[in-house]
Design a protein around this motif. Structure first.
Motif, PDB file in Angstrom:
ATOM      1  N   HIS A 100       0.873  -1.183   0.000  1.00  0.00           N
ATOM      2  CA  HIS A 100       0.000   0.000   0.000  1.00  0.00           C
ATOM      3  C   HIS A 100       0.905   1.227   0.000  1.00  0.00           C
ATOM      4  O   HIS A 100       2.128   1.100   0.151  1.00  0.00           O
ATOM      5  N   HIS A 102       1.192   3.933   2.036  1.00  0.00           N
ATOM      6  CA  HIS A 102       1.596   4.674   3.237  1.00  0.00           C
ATOM      7  C   HIS A 102       3.103   4.954   3.182  1.00  0.00           C
ATOM      8  O   HIS A 102       3.887   4.121   2.725  1.00  0.00           O
ATOM      9  N   HIS A 105       6.011   2.606   4.123  1.00  0.00           N
ATOM     10  CA  HIS A 105       6.291   1.492   3.208  1.00  0.00           C
ATOM     11  C   HIS A 105       6.871   1.960   1.877  1.00  0.00           C
ATOM     12  O   HIS A 105       7.235   1.131   1.041  1.00  0.00           O
ATOM     13  N   HIS A 192      -7.000  -2.279   5.113  1.00  0.00           N
ATOM     14  CA  HIS A 192      -6.209  -1.195   5.677  1.00  0.00           C
ATOM     15  C   HIS A 192      -6.904   0.128   5.359  1.00  0.00           C
ATOM     16  O   HIS A 192      -8.025   0.145   4.847  1.00  0.00           O
ATOM     17  N   ASP A 213       0.200  -4.023   5.899  1.00  0.00           N
ATOM     18  CA  ASP A 213      -0.594  -3.534   7.036  1.00  0.00           C
ATOM     19  C   ASP A 213      -2.049  -3.922   6.828  1.00  0.00           C
ATOM     20  O   ASP A 213      -2.623  -3.617   5.785  1.00  0.00           O
TER      21      ASP A 213
HETATM   22 ZN   LIG Z   1      -0.146   1.427   6.550  1.00  0.00          ZN
END
Ligand SMILES: [Zn+2]
Ligand SMILES: [Zn+2]
Length: 307
Positions: A100, A102, A105, A192, A213
């Motif tokens: 994802h 975020h 990451h 998530h 996540d």
């Molecule tokens: Zn995340």
């Protein structure tokens, strides 16, 4: 913080018992053609011992990265001289998947694009992930326009291999997203705060699922179903109780507690569960909490562990 020797012993005995009960030798990285390198097990907090989330699946001469948190290239490259894993030599990093978008990451994305190029990668990076990946890629390349132009003009020391900073960004949906002679990679939607996936890798000798996540997801159980290795995030309830209310509410919807992970793993039945991207009051508290709730084989991952 380190394990007490007694907890190490318990873990070793658990692994041996589980393997012998199945009538097989304990599975080790050396016995397997496919290797998992935990190139980053950390969290958003800048812990120098735990690089940002990144996991490498290494098959034959190719490394497949999942996520590129801060420090991704330096930590991966440490596996080359330290552990003799040649496909993690930086110029060989050319395929990555992102769970994802975020920042914890993905802030290593520019590192992954540019560092290997400056030292000699000649081919574009192939990256797979959710919607928004293409725009993130275009914006990063635009942000570094001055660098790219300077390195590829008549004076530039990368003009001999101008393709090495290019990226082919592939926006995916659930299903098989990648296949070559080494691996088949399947994406499963997870739960998530944004579009997110876990990835299952099938190779000639192993099946591996990496969660990213997520709140506990039936899709992760479906992705694993007796897989060799499940790599999953977790936070202990005792640690969560120390966090601000806003994070506790966020985590209740979008992350996984150790108690929930234990239940998920009982259903998913991995031969080995590896915790990564975890938080506890301490490493021992995390280990003891998992041990109290989960009877299967598990380990708390550390950066540069190889399985
Ligand atoms: Zn995340
Ligand atoms: Zn995260």
């Amino acid at each position: 913080m380190r394990f007490r020797s007694s907890t190490f012993l318990v873990l070793v005995l658990m692994l041996l018992t589980a393997s012998l009960a199945a009538g097989q030798q304990p599975q080790t990285a050396a016995a397997s053609k496919t290797r998992i390198v935990l190139s980053g097990t950390g969290n958003p907090g800048p812990d120098p011992d735990r690089s940002g989330p990144a996991t490498a699946i290494v098959v034959n001469d190719t490394a497949y990265l999942v996520d590129f948190g801060p420090g991704v290239v330096r930590r991966a490259s440490a596996a080359f001289p330290d552990k003799g894993i040649k496909p993690l030599e930086p110029t060989k990093l050319r395929i990555a998947f992102v769970t994802h978008l975020h920042s914890d990451h993905t802030v290593g994305y520019s590192d992954l694009i540019f560092t290997p190029w400056t030292i000699g990668r000649r081919v574009p990076l192939e990256v797979y992930g959710p919607k928004g990946l293409r725009a993130m890629t275009e914006h990063l390349l635009e942000a570094y326009r001055v660098d790219i132009e300077t390195r590829t003009n008549a004076d530039g020391n990368q003009r001999g291999f101008p393709e090495g900073h290019n990226v082919n960004a592939h926006e995916i949906s659930p299903g098989v997203v990648y296949k070559d002679a080494n691996v088949t990679v399947t994406a499963f939607a997870t739960k998530h705060a944004m579009e997110s996936y876990d990835y299952r890798f099938d190779t000639s000798d192993r099946s591996i699922v990496i969660s990213g996540d997520t709140n506990p997801a039936q899709e992760t159980i479906d992705a694993c179903r007796g897989c060799d290795v499940l790599i999953h995030e977790a936070n202990t309830p005792a640690w969560l109780a120390t966090r601000p209310d806003t994070f506790q509410r966020f985590a209740a919807k979008y992350h996984t507690t150790t108690t929930q992970l234990a239940e998920l793993a009982r259903q998913a039945k991995p031969r080995l569960l590896i915790l990564y991207h975890y938080s506890g009051l301490s490493r021992e508290e995390l280990f003891d909490d998992m041990l109290a709730h989960y009877a299967g084989p598990f380990v708390i991952g550390r950066d540069l562990d190889v399985y």
